[in-house]
Scaffold this active site. Sequence first.
Site, PDB file in Angstrom:
ATOM      1  CG  HIS A  56      -0.441   0.110   2.519  1.00  0.00           C
ATOM      2  ND1 HIS A  56       0.353  -0.863   3.084  1.00  0.00           N
ATOM      3  CD2 HIS A  56      -0.551   1.084   3.460  1.00  0.00           C
ATOM      4  CE1 HIS A  56       0.695  -0.493   4.307  1.00  0.00           C
ATOM      5  NE2 HIS A  56       0.172   0.683   4.564  1.00  0.00           N
ATOM      6  CG  HIS A  58       0.138   4.420   4.679  1.00  0.00           C
ATOM      7  ND1 HIS A  58      -0.609   3.654   5.546  1.00  0.00           N
ATOM      8  CD2 HIS A  58      -0.680   5.420   4.249  1.00  0.00           C
ATOM      9  CE1 HIS A  58      -1.825   4.169   5.642  1.00  0.00           C
ATOM     10  NE2 HIS A  58      -1.905   5.227   4.858  1.00  0.00           N
ATOM     11  CG  ASP A  60       4.911   3.146   7.473  1.00  0.00           C
ATOM     12  OD1 ASP A  60       4.034   3.422   6.629  1.00  0.00           O
ATOM     13  OD2 ASP A  60       4.664   2.515   8.511  1.00  0.00           O
ATOM     14  CG  HIS A  61       4.093   0.077   4.177  1.00  0.00           C
ATOM     15  ND1 HIS A  61       3.953  -1.228   4.588  1.00  0.00           N
ATOM     16  CD2 HIS A  61       3.673   0.850   5.206  1.00  0.00           C
ATOM     17  CE1 HIS A  61       3.451  -1.234   5.813  1.00  0.00           C
ATOM     18  NE2 HIS A  61       3.264   0.007   6.212  1.00  0.00           N
ATOM     19  CG  HIS A 114      -4.032   0.325   6.847  1.00  0.00           C
ATOM     20  ND1 HIS A 114      -3.933   0.992   8.046  1.00  0.00           N
ATOM     21  CD2 HIS A 114      -2.875   0.582   6.184  1.00  0.00           C
ATOM     22  CE1 HIS A 114      -2.761   1.617   8.101  1.00  0.00           C
ATOM     23  NE2 HIS A 114      -2.105   1.389   6.983  1.00  0.00           N
ATOM     24  CG  ASP A 133       0.607  -1.192   7.785  1.00  0.00           C
ATOM     25  OD1 ASP A 133       1.501  -2.015   8.032  1.00  0.00           O
ATOM     26  OD2 ASP A 133       0.808   0.038   7.703  1.00  0.00           O
ATOM     27  CG  HIS A 171       3.926  -1.687  11.527  1.00  0.00           C
ATOM     28  ND1 HIS A 171       4.738  -0.601  11.775  1.00  0.00           N
ATOM     29  CD2 HIS A 171       3.207  -1.386  10.417  1.00  0.00           C
ATOM     30  CE1 HIS A 171       4.509   0.332  10.849  1.00  0.00           C
ATOM     31  NE2 HIS A 171       3.592  -0.118  10.008  1.00  0.00           N
TER      32      HIS A 171
HETATM   33 ZN   LIG Z   1      -0.038   1.721   6.429  1.00  0.00          ZN
END
Ligand SMILES: [Zn+2]
Length: 256
Positions: A56, A58, A60-61, A114, A133, A171
């Site tokens: 996805h 975001h 942090d990905h 999410h 996530d 995570h």
């Molecule tokens: Zn995320």
Amino acid sequence: MSLDVHLVPLLQDNYGHLILDRAAGVAGIVDPAAAEPMLAALAQHGLPLAWVLVTHHHTDHVGGIPALRAATGCKVVGPRADQQRIPGLDLALGDGERFAFGSTSAVVLDVPGHTSGHIAFWFDQDQAVFCGDTLFSLGCGRMFEGTPPQFWGSLAKLRALPPETRVYCAHEYTASNGRFARSVDGDNPDLLARLDDVARLRALGQPTLPSTIGLERRTNPFLRADVPSVARAVEADAADPITAFAALRRAKDRFQ
Ligand SMILES: [Zn+2]
């Protein structure tokens, strides 16, 4: 099974996953929050990076993608539904399509909730799923863009995978998720045993992942919204799992 998976801690509590198909001589990286630690892990194995797999949009990905691409010339595969928000995708895939990787392959699963365009990569022959996530051990992602029916549908889809499937989440949230899980499902002996394992692993500085679909089915309250005692804990009805899931998600958002 040809897929060899290495967890690489990134940022505060993210995991990037280095996946190796030694038979075919290729490497992949799932959800790189950052490039440098992933390149260091890659260098230990001497295989070329063929693909970055993105669940996805975001940061942090996807944050490591430009540097990984510049360093290795790898290609990037991700969700068709979100291709405008993930710059530089070489291959956009959607639900049910197969992604070929070395000598193996993954089925792409659309798992919105999410984010609206979230996908998971299910390597069915290797009994592994990379779910970003959407599903965490003992928890699930925050519902930023989706709706309860979407999110419950996504979790039900993941829950239906074979129980031996290893679950690689993005995570390390298991211990904090476990505190909420205990508050709504504290009489569940499988959950209590898992919490003991989690405490032991974290005390040793070890990851609590991968989990398995079977273990999450027995212990993750968000996969148990249709279990009467879990639904009752948030004053919902197990016969209406979407509403029970939504109540669990709201309760977790407020949980201290
Ligand atoms: Zn995320």
